[in-house]
Design an enzyme around this catalytic site. Structure first.
Site, PDB file in Angstrom:
ATOM      1  N   LYS A 179       0.881  -1.174   0.000  1.00  0.00           N
ATOM      2  CA  LYS A 179       0.000   0.000   0.000  1.00  0.00           C
ATOM      3  C   LYS A 179       0.920   1.226   0.000  1.00  0.00           C
ATOM      4  O   LYS A 179       1.476   1.608   1.026  1.00  0.00           O
ATOM      5  CB  LYS A 179      -0.893  -0.035   1.251  1.00  0.00           C
ATOM      6  CG  LYS A 179      -1.984   1.041   1.322  1.00  0.00           C
ATOM      7  CD  LYS A 179      -1.431   2.391   1.611  1.00  0.00           C
ATOM      8  CE  LYS A 179      -2.336   3.523   1.895  1.00  0.00           C
ATOM      9  NZ  LYS A 179      -2.123   4.599   0.915  1.00  0.00           N
ATOM     10  N   GLU A 254       9.393   2.410  10.846  1.00  0.00           N
ATOM     11  CA  GLU A 254      10.472   3.382  10.665  1.00  0.00           C
ATOM     12  C   GLU A 254       9.817   4.752  10.532  1.00  0.00           C
ATOM     13  O   GLU A 254       9.024   4.969   9.617  1.00  0.00           O
ATOM     14  CB  GLU A 254      11.316   3.056   9.428  1.00  0.00           C
ATOM     15  CG  GLU A 254      12.125   1.778   9.554  1.00  0.00           C
ATOM     16  CD  GLU A 254      13.046   1.731  10.765  1.00  0.00           C
ATOM     17  OE1 GLU A 254      13.449   2.800  11.269  1.00  0.00           O
ATOM     18  OE2 GLU A 254      13.338   0.617  11.230  1.00  0.00           O
ATOM     19  N   CYS A 288      13.842  11.425   5.920  1.00  0.00           N
ATOM     20  CA  CYS A 288      13.740  11.190   7.365  1.00  0.00           C
ATOM     21  C   CYS A 288      15.102  11.379   8.032  1.00  0.00           C
ATOM     22  O   CYS A 288      15.178  11.655   9.218  1.00  0.00           O
ATOM     23  CB  CYS A 288      13.202   9.800   7.634  1.00  0.00           C
ATOM     24  SG  CYS A 288      14.105   8.545   6.740  1.00  0.00           S
ATOM     25  N   GLU A 389       9.623  17.442  14.044  1.00  0.00           N
ATOM     26  CA  GLU A 389      10.077  17.210  12.669  1.00  0.00           C
ATOM     27  C   GLU A 389       9.335  18.170  11.734  1.00  0.00           C
ATOM     28  O   GLU A 389       8.102  18.210  11.730  1.00  0.00           O
ATOM     29  CB  GLU A 389       9.776  15.757  12.272  1.00  0.00           C
ATOM     30  CG  GLU A 389      10.265  15.420  10.884  1.00  0.00           C
ATOM     31  CD  GLU A 389       9.942  13.978  10.486  1.00  0.00           C
ATOM     32  OE1 GLU A 389       8.776  13.578  10.612  1.00  0.00           O
ATOM     33  OE2 GLU A 389      10.867  13.275  10.049  1.00  0.00           O
TER      34      GLU A 389
HETATM   35  P1  NAP Z   1       2.327   9.135   6.763  1.00  0.00           P
HETATM   36  O1  NAP Z   1       1.322  10.176   6.618  1.00  0.00           O
HETATM   37  O2  NAP Z   1       2.498   8.475   8.081  1.00  0.00           O
HETATM   38  O3  NAP Z   1       1.995   8.044   5.636  1.00  0.00           O
HETATM   39  C1  NAP Z   1       2.749   6.876   5.478  1.00  0.00           C
HETATM   40  C2  NAP Z   1       1.861   5.781   4.913  1.00  0.00           C
HETATM   41  O4  NAP Z   1       0.849   5.454   5.857  1.00  0.00           O
HETATM   42  C3  NAP Z   1       1.137   6.181   3.628  1.00  0.00           C
HETATM   43  O5  NAP Z   1       1.045   5.065   2.793  1.00  0.00           O
HETATM   44  C4  NAP Z   1      -0.218   6.593   4.145  1.00  0.00           C
HETATM   45  O6  NAP Z   1      -1.246   6.514   3.183  1.00  0.00           O
HETATM   46  C5  NAP Z   1      -0.433   5.585   5.253  1.00  0.00           C
HETATM   47  N1  NAP Z   1      -1.412   6.030   6.263  1.00  0.00           N
HETATM   48  C6  NAP Z   1      -1.860   7.299   6.491  1.00  0.00           C
HETATM   49  N2  NAP Z   1      -2.774   7.301   7.487  1.00  0.00           N
HETATM   50  C7  NAP Z   1      -2.901   6.014   7.893  1.00  0.00           C
HETATM   51  C8  NAP Z   1      -3.685   5.371   8.895  1.00  0.00           C
HETATM   52  N3  NAP Z   1      -4.524   6.054   9.680  1.00  0.00           N
HETATM   53  N4  NAP Z   1      -3.557   4.032   9.045  1.00  0.00           N
HETATM   54  C9  NAP Z   1      -2.706   3.343   8.272  1.00  0.00           C
HETATM   55  N5  NAP Z   1      -1.946   3.882   7.300  1.00  0.00           N
HETATM   56  C10 NAP Z   1      -2.030   5.209   7.119  1.00  0.00           C
HETATM   57  O7  NAP Z   1       3.792   9.632   6.342  1.00  0.00           O
HETATM   58  P2  NAP Z   1       4.182  10.456   5.023  1.00  0.00           P
HETATM   59  O8  NAP Z   1       3.694  11.834   5.192  1.00  0.00           O
HETATM   60  O9  NAP Z   1       3.812   9.691   3.811  1.00  0.00           O
HETATM   61  O10 NAP Z   1       5.772  10.420   5.102  1.00  0.00           O
HETATM   62  C11 NAP Z   1       6.524  11.329   5.839  1.00  0.00           C
HETATM   63  C12 NAP Z   1       6.973  10.734   7.150  1.00  0.00           C
HETATM   64  O11 NAP Z   1       7.675   9.524   6.914  1.00  0.00           O
HETATM   65  C13 NAP Z   1       7.932  11.594   7.918  1.00  0.00           C
HETATM   66  O12 NAP Z   1       7.593  11.604   9.281  1.00  0.00           O
HETATM   67  C14 NAP Z   1       9.280  10.903   7.737  1.00  0.00           C
HETATM   68  O13 NAP Z   1      10.219  11.158   8.752  1.00  0.00           O
HETATM   69  C15 NAP Z   1       8.868   9.498   7.691  1.00  0.00           C
HETATM   70  N6  NAP Z   1       9.888   8.686   7.023  1.00  0.00           N
HETATM   71  C16 NAP Z   1      10.633   7.840   7.777  1.00  0.00           C
HETATM   72  C17 NAP Z   1      11.628   7.069   7.198  1.00  0.00           C
HETATM   73  C18 NAP Z   1      12.437   6.114   8.017  1.00  0.00           C
HETATM   74  O14 NAP Z   1      12.938   5.162   7.454  1.00  0.00           O
HETATM   75  N7  NAP Z   1      12.589   6.322   9.316  1.00  0.00           N
HETATM   76  C19 NAP Z   1      11.847   7.159   5.818  1.00  0.00           C
HETATM   77  C20 NAP Z   1      11.071   8.039   5.080  1.00  0.00           C
HETATM   78  C21 NAP Z   1      10.076   8.783   5.698  1.00  0.00           C
HETATM   79  P3  NAP Z   1      -1.784   7.851   2.409  1.00  0.00           P
HETATM   80  O15 NAP Z   1      -0.649   8.343   1.612  1.00  0.00           O
HETATM   81  O16 NAP Z   1      -2.874   7.350   1.559  1.00  0.00           O
HETATM   82  O17 NAP Z   1      -2.196   8.805   3.466  1.00  0.00           O
END
Ligand code: NAP
Ligand code: MG
Length: 487
Positions: A179, A254, A288, A389
């Site tokens: 997903k 992560e 990240c 962040e």
């Molecule tokens: P996000 O909003 O948490 O979304 C990540 C994934 O989760 C997407 O596929 C999203 O789908 C899904 N999602 C959203 N709401 C959900 C829910 N209630 N239940 C289950 N899944 C759900 O994060 P993002 O904005 O895409 O990415 C940015 C974040 O990722 C930052 O905090 C960054 O630090 C972190 N990140 C961490 C790493 C690491 O390895 N530590 C690497 C890269 C990024 P939708 O897109 O459809 O909302």
């Protein structure tokens, strides 16, 4: 289903074929450089998800019986196909989420390399011979797959992150339901088409797009999904972890970072400035592992600041597709609003903007979600911009007297993903390596990135304390059987 020619509508990939979701609804993926619609993806339902999980469950029964070499050959094929389509996939990434084409090509090439790394794993050992106390017996451990893996991925690395979850999950004999983030789902569909063309057995790899709260949460809840691997924000990650733990699934999270880079009095300042620029502002600060707190020892604070500002002034902001662009837009309107919110917070809390804080003036760039690279001066550790962040092109300069104070400030956040120090003094390096709370520790190098063959993950709130990539992926995507054969 909406079909707006010439904009393409992308389908789910379930049980070996591309198919529409059952809801009739689609979600638009928007180009943050100019707000064009890059494509539409399916807004799938729980029924669609059930179908994908069932397909994976059935397919895994045969998939796990293939030899590692046979599975590896398919991954090698997928790597070749991705490599052949590198330009198209990279362009789609730039149009979907804004990073420059050079970075997008680099990331896609990395995806190819990850596929080949895990393809090779099919020929490596999957257990150990362990001496038995009975001299006639044979005792060994054997790593075996777990079943269906649900992979939930973010938009900031639309190729590398899905592949570094999917490739190891597959090579060790699991089936996958991916997903992807809606913001990057078109690119994900193009990656999955490479798997399709490689000829994987139907159902072994499935792609399902849709709202995170429906499909992401649905995967976390699904009783037939044995493993959840998630990369994304802390708030969503925590919820997914709780849901998976409650039903006994294996999970890995992560999440975010607030990564510090320490500049000691004896640092090579030119090297340090280059590392802050690259590690803090490439990908518009949306990695990240990006540096967001620049902790500088007082002896070089003014000189470093001057050099940094001079370097930031040279940054060319623009559409990532233009060859001379160094930094693209924020990935979405939401992301743009978040960055603007934090810039405002920084001002209200009494920090001064040295450069940036605004958006480019040109008519062309006004159509997109651009924020100029921004540097705040005299940030203190209690400020919101030093704690949360931001995920944007915003650097916080913080002044400290000693390396001990620098490490204390560096550790004074809930996160612990990546951290770096610039110094020539070996004892400062060793103190830093020992005392810093970070899963990735860098010396005289930027905070961003990690080599694909090395373990990746954070400490504290940045991770669920498991690791991805390299050999760590074998630990995560398999379980161990201890076998004893009485002779
Ligand atoms: P996000 O909003 O948490 O979304 C990540 C994934 O989760 C997407 O596929 C999203 O789908 C899904 N999602 C959203 N709401 C959900 C829910 N209630 N239940 C289950 N899944 C759900 O994060 P993002 O904005 O895409 O990415 C940015 C974040 O990722 C930052 O905090 C960054 O630090 C972190 N990140 C961490 C790493 C690491 O390895 N530590 C690497 C890269 C990024 P939708 O897109 O459809 O909302
Ligand atoms: Mg977009």
């Amino acid at each position: 289903m909406t079909t707006l020619s010439p904009i393409k509508t992308f389908l789910n990939y379930i049980n070996g074929s591309w198919q529409a979701g059952s809801s009739d609804e689609t979600l638009a993926s928007i180009n943050p450089a100019n707000r064009e619609v890059v494509g539409y993806v399916q807004s799938s339902t729980r029924e669609d998800l059930n179908e994908a999980v069932e397909a994976a469950k059935q397919a895994q029964k045969e998939w796990r019986k293939l030899s590692g070499t046979e599975r590896g050959n398919l991954l090698f094929k997928a790597a070749d196909i991705l490599e052949k389509n590198l330009d198209e996939v990279a362009e789609s990434m730039t149009r979907e989420m804004g990073k420059t084409l050079t970075e997008a090509k680099g990331e896609t090439a990395r995806g190819v390399a990850i596929l080949r790394y895990y393809a090779g794993e099919g020929m490596r050992k999957m257990g150990d011979l362990i001496p038995a106390s009975d001299g006639t017996a044979l005792q060994f451990s054997k790593r075996v797959p777990l079943g269906v893996v649900g992979a939930i991925t973010p938009w900031n690395f639309p190729v590398a992150i899905p592949i570094w979850k999917v490739a190891p999950a597959l090579i060790y004999g699991n089936a996958v339901v991916l997903k992807p983030a809606t913001e990057a789902a078109v690119t994900a569909a193009k990656v999955i088409e490479c798997f399709n063309q490689a000829g994987f057995p139907k159902g072994v790899i499935n792609l399902i797009t849709g709202k995170g709260s429906v499909i992401g949460q649905g995967l976390a809840e699904h009783q037939d999904v044995a493993v959840i691997t998630f990369t994304g924000s802390n708030s969503v990650g925590k919820q997914i972890g709780q849901t998976a733990a409650a039903r006994g699934a294996k999970y890995q999270l992560e999440m975010g970072g607030k990564n510090p880079i320490i500049i000691a009095n004896d640092a090579d300042l030119d090297q340090a400035v280059a590392a802050v620029l690259s590690g803090g502002l490439k990908s518009t600060g949306q990695k990240c592992t990006c540096s967001s707190r620049v902790i500088v020892q007082s002896g070089v604070y003014e000189e470093f600041k001057e050099k940094l500002i001079a370097a930031v002034k040279t940054i060319k902001v623009g559409n990532g597709l233009d060859a001379d662009t160094w930094m693209g837009p924020c990935a979405s309107e939401d992301q743009y609003n978040t960055v603007k919110y934090y810039i405002q917070k920084g001002i209200e809390e009494g920090s001064q903007i040295l450069i940036g804080g605004d958006s480019p003036e040109s008519e062309e760039l006004k159509q997109g979600f651009y924020v100029n690279p921004t540097v705040f001066d005299n940030v203190t550790t209690n400020m919101i911009i030093a704690q949360e962040e931001i995920f944007g092109p915003v650097l916080a300069l913080m002044k400290v007297e000693s390396i001990e104070e620098a490490i204390e400030v560096a550790n004074d956040v809930e996160f612990g993903l990546s951290a770096s120090i610039f110094t020539k003094d070996i004892s400062k390096m060793l103190t830093f390596i020992d005392d810093i709370d970070a899963g990735l520790v860098r010396v005289n190098y930027e905070t961003a990135g990690v080599e694909l063959q090395a373990p990746f993950g954070g400490m504290k709130a940045s991770s669920s304390h498991s690791r991805e990539q390299g050999e760590a992926a074998k630990e995560f995507f398999t379980t161990t059987k201890t076998v004893f054969i009485k002779g």
